[in-house]
Design a protein around this motif. Structure first.
Motif, mmCIF file in Angstrom:
data_model
loop_
_atom_site.group_PDB
_atom_site.id
_atom_site.type_symbol
_atom_site.label_atom_id
_atom_site.label_comp_id
_atom_site.label_asym_id
_atom_site.label_seq_id
_atom_site.Cartn_x
_atom_site.Cartn_y
_atom_site.Cartn_z
ATOM 1 N N GLN A 36 0.830 -1.202 0.000
ATOM 2 C CA GLN A 36 0.000 0.000 0.000
ATOM 3 C C GLN A 36 0.869 1.258 0.000
ATOM 4 O O GLN A 36 0.615 2.199 -0.755
ATOM 5 N N ARG A 37 1.928 1.224 0.796
ATOM 6 C CA ARG A 37 2.790 2.403 0.879
ATOM 7 C C ARG A 37 3.453 2.661 -0.469
ATOM 8 O O ARG A 37 3.610 3.802 -0.900
ATOM 9 N N ARG A 38 3.872 1.561 -1.129
ATOM 10 C CA ARG A 38 4.512 1.728 -2.437
ATOM 11 C C ARG A 38 3.512 2.223 -3.473
ATOM 12 O O ARG A 38 3.796 3.085 -4.281
ATOM 13 N N ARG A 39 2.308 1.626 -3.416
ATOM 14 C CA ARG A 39 1.275 1.923 -4.414
ATOM 15 C C ARG A 39 0.895 3.396 -4.372
ATOM 16 O O ARG A 39 0.789 4.064 -5.395
ATOM 17 N N ILE A 40 0.668 3.916 -3.198
ATOM 18 C CA ILE A 40 0.164 5.285 -3.107
ATOM 19 C C ILE A 40 1.285 6.303 -3.140
ATOM 20 O O ILE A 40 1.111 7.427 -3.609
ATOM 21 N N GLY A 41 2.462 5.908 -2.663
ATOM 22 C CA GLY A 41 3.570 6.860 -2.639
ATOM 23 C C GLY A 41 3.518 7.710 -1.394
ATOM 24 O O GLY A 41 2.904 7.331 -0.413
ATOM 25 N N GLY A 42 4.174 8.840 -1.426
ATOM 26 C CA GLY A 42 4.228 9.677 -0.235
ATOM 27 C C GLY A 42 5.423 9.286 0.615
ATOM 28 O O GLY A 42 6.125 8.320 0.341
ATOM 29 N N ARG A 43 5.646 10.048 1.678
ATOM 30 C CA ARG A 43 6.777 9.822 2.551
ATOM 31 C C ARG A 43 6.485 8.639 3.464
ATOM 32 O O ARG A 43 5.356 8.486 3.930
ATOM 33 N N SER A 44 7.475 7.798 3.722
ATOM 34 C CA SER A 44 7.270 6.649 4.598
ATOM 35 C C SER A 44 8.202 6.711 5.798
ATOM 36 O O SER A 44 9.413 6.809 5.644
ATOM 37 N N LEU A 45 7.641 6.653 6.987
ATOM 38 C CA LEU A 45 8.434 6.688 8.212
ATOM 39 C C LEU A 45 8.192 5.420 9.018
ATOM 40 O O LEU A 45 7.168 4.773 8.898
ATOM 41 N N VAL A 46 9.188 5.073 9.830
ATOM 42 C CA VAL A 46 9.068 3.909 10.694
ATOM 43 C C VAL A 46 9.285 4.357 12.133
ATOM 44 O O VAL A 46 10.135 5.214 12.400
ATOM 45 N N ILE A 47 8.501 3.778 13.049
ATOM 46 C CA ILE A 47 8.764 4.030 14.472
ATOM 47 C C ILE A 47 9.747 2.972 14.941
ATOM 48 O O ILE A 47 9.458 1.781 14.908
ATOM 49 N N ARG A 48 10.928 3.421 15.332
ATOM 50 C CA ARG A 48 11.940 2.505 15.858
ATOM 51 C C ARG A 48 12.467 3.057 17.161
ATOM 52 O O ARG A 48 12.862 4.240 17.210
ATOM 53 N N ASN A 49 12.463 2.250 18.185
ATOM 54 C CA ASN A 49 12.953 2.696 19.499
ATOM 55 C C ASN A 49 12.343 4.038 19.894
ATOM 56 O O ASN A 49 13.037 4.960 20.285
ATOM 57 N N GLU A 50 11.056 4.111 19.762
ATOM 58 C CA GLU A 50 10.297 5.292 20.184
ATOM 59 C C GLU A 50 10.580 6.526 19.336
ATOM 60 O O GLU A 50 10.185 7.618 19.698
ATOM 61 N N ARG A 51 11.302 6.358 18.221
ATOM 62 C CA ARG A 51 11.604 7.507 17.350
ATOM 63 C C ARG A 51 11.004 7.280 15.970
ATOM 64 O O ARG A 51 10.833 6.147 15.558
ATOM 65 N N LEU A 52 10.817 8.378 15.253
ATOM 66 C CA LEU A 52 10.393 8.282 13.863
ATOM 67 C C LEU A 52 11.612 8.361 12.976
ATOM 68 O O LEU A 52 12.431 9.285 13.085
ATOM 69 N N GLU A 53 11.769 7.368 12.087
ATOM 70 C CA GLU A 53 12.902 7.380 11.173
ATOM 71 C C GLU A 53 12.394 7.148 9.759
ATOM 72 O O GLU A 53 11.370 6.508 9.583
ATOM 73 N N PRO A 54 13.111 7.658 8.779
ATOM 74 C CA PRO A 54 12.718 7.382 7.396
ATOM 75 C C PRO A 54 12.817 5.890 7.125
ATOM 76 O O PRO A 54 13.720 5.228 7.626
ATOM 77 N N GLU A 55 11.876 5.377 6.328
ATOM 78 C CA GLU A 55 11.919 3.956 6.011
ATOM 79 C C GLU A 55 13.083 3.680 5.064
ATOM 80 O O GLU A 55 13.281 4.393 4.086
ATOM 81 N N ALA A 56 13.869 2.621 5.383
ATOM 82 C CA ALA A 56 15.042 2.313 4.574
ATOM 83 C C ALA A 56 14.604 1.745 3.211
ATOM 84 O O ALA A 56 13.612 1.089 3.115
#
Lengths: 269, 239
Positions: free
Chosen positions: B219-239
């Motif tokens: 879904q994230r790929r299909r729609i596009g837009g910025r993707s973030l991940v919550i890691r260790n209580e922080r928001l990081e850009p998705e690798a």
């Protein structure tokens, strides 16, 4: 008709019935014989003590003493309301909401009855004040306990619906509206039922007492009616106060539903 | 047209987080189960006690009444709850009073109706603008319903129907920012696509900032837009 005094022997005879009940409970393995006996013993001690205290009180008509007695009654009632909650409010609120609502309702209604309706002179004459306050406190206590319990239980169970209404742009008032209405209704239904069936099924306790004490039945009926009206008003006022304060306390200043302000479920109630 | 800006959001197991979602921008948030994705959205909608400030455009949340804030920054929870009998009663507008000739001839676009608006008494307050019935009908049709769904009892709705209708209910309050929590989790692919298209249309037309929690990489790929991940209580850009 004069009052027939009960001798300790008469009471002893009646208590044999309770002993019989306990024996049957033991024989049938109901497992409540201990509780029956303890409850009977408690009521004996408590009522005898109250009788003594009232005897002293009636002899003096001293306002500070009467005030102290009223305060004791209120604090026990407040504790009782708290005991009957499945989920109590944390902190001072658990005790405070019930006690404050009872103070507001039972005390004002009693005062109104004494000064305006019955016109007792002086208004704090204990023979009127203490029984009236006792009946009012006892009944508002039940109403408030039921209403508060219903409020917190339902709020707990319908968290999703309440938050859905908040998310839809509703205020805390909108969101808790239905829960609050149900809680009030359940608090008021016992007294409404009591009024509706009064005299048909059983004679209310106070009327029975007055008749036994030799009052003319019509006078007893009129006093009973007065008391019922007072109790209905007191219970209504008290439940409304409790449910209003209680429901407000369920939300914070940003109108979030704060179920963490309720303690974990209480198994005994 | 207002962006959403999170400033030092910190709750039980989260943050402090900073994040800016521009007006009309779409940002996906993912992360393992229990990482606090839903907590983040609940904090932004101001449902749980937490620290930090959120800005909608130039307006700080603390300066806006809570009810107004939650209407303008709309959260779609993972599980939709319904409080009234029928679906229609949950919408902040009554169809019958609004379905007059004047509005039904207008194109099915989101209309900023002028005040005063007719709305059911005692319902959602502080409503500056409500969509007209044809817009709501439009959303319903796009999501695979007929307009008579508004008369349905909520008890007969399936989980998927509830989820799709909850989106209509949310959009009907014309939020300026959308917080979507697994908006397509209970839906089959075709219904999921319908939800995606309605959200995307709304975002583009309204210039709404959208913060979307999704565990579906497709879904994230299909729609596009910025993707973030919550890691260790922080928001990081998705690798």
């Amino acid at each position: 008709m004069t009052l027939i005094y009960l001798s300790p022997f008469d009471l002893g005879l009646a208590s044999i019935l309770v002993l019989l009940l306990a024996a049957m409970s033991w024989r049938l393995r109901l497992g409540i014989e201990r509780r029956v006996l303890i409850a009977a013993a408690r009521s004996t001690v408590q009522l005898m003590l109250v009788g003594l205290v009232l005897k002293v009180l009636f002899a003096q008509t001293s306002l500070p003493l009467i005030g102290l007695m009223a305060l004791v009654m209120l604090s026990v009632a407040g504790y009782e309301v708290m005991q009957r909650q499945k989920r109590r409010y944390r902190g001072v609120w658990g005790y405070g909401i019930g006690a404050l609502s009872m103070f507001l309702s039972a005390f004002t209604v009693t005062l109104l009855a004494l000064t305006v309706i019955i016109g007792v002179e002086p208004w704090y004459q204990p023979q009127y004040l203490i029984p009236l306050l006792g009946m009012l406190l006892g009944n508002t206590m039940s109403g408030i306990a039921i209403a508060l319990d219903s409020l917190t239980r339902q709020a707990w169970d319908s968290r999703g619906r309440i938050e859905a209404r908040l998310l839809a742009g509703g205020t805390w008032d909108d969101a808790i509206e239905e829960v609050r209405r149900d809680a009030l209704r359940s608090g008021l239904i016992p007294i409404i039922n009591a009024m509706a069936t009064a005299g048909l099924v059983s004679l209310p306790g106070m009327m029975t007492g007055q008749i036994l004490a030799g009052s003319p039945p019509m006078e007893a009926a009129k006093y009973q009616l007065l008391i019922m009206f007072l109790i209905a008003a007191g219970t209504g006022l008290g439940s409304m106060a409790a449910v209003w304060i209680g429901s407000r306390r369920l939300f914070d200043d940003r109108q979030r539903l704060r179920l963490d302000r309720l303690a974990a479920a209480n198994r005994s109630s | 047209m207002s962006g959403l800006r999170l400033d030092g959001i910190r709750s039980r197991a989260l943050g402090p987080l900073d994040l800016t979602v521009a007006a009309g921008e779409l940002v996906f948030v993912s992360g393992p189960s229990g990482s606090g994705k839903s907590l983040l959205l609940r904090a932004v909608a101001d449902l749980d006690p937490h620290e930090g400030e959120v800005w909608l455009g130039e307006a700080p949340r603390s300066g806006i009444a809570p009810a107004t804030w939650r209407r303008r920054v709309g959260l779609l929870p993972a599980e939709a709850f319904w409080w009234a009998e029928t679906v229609g009663e949950h919408l902040p507008v009554t169809r019958s009073t609004h379905a007059d000739q004047a509005t039904s001839t207008l194109p099915p676009a989101i209309l900023r109706l002028p005040k005063p608006l007719r709305r059911p008494p005692g319902r959602v307050s502080n409503h500056p603008a409500l969509p007209d019935p044809s817009t709501i009908t439009d959303w319903l049709v796009h999501l695979g319903f007929t307009p008579d769904v508004l008369a349905w009892s909520v008890t007969r709705l399936s989980t998927g129907e509830r989820q799709r209708l909850a989106l209509v209910r949310l959009l009907a309050q014309t939020p300026e920012a959308l917080l979507l929590d697994e908006a397509t989790a209970n839906l089959d692919p075709s219904n999921g696509a319908r939800v995606e298209s309605v959200v995307e249309t709304y975002r583009k037309r309204q210039g709404a900032a959208v913060l979307w929690v999704s565990h579906d990489p497709e879904q994230r790929r299909r729609i596009g837009g910025r993707s973030l991940v919550i890691r260790n209580e922080r928001l990081e850009p998705e690798a």
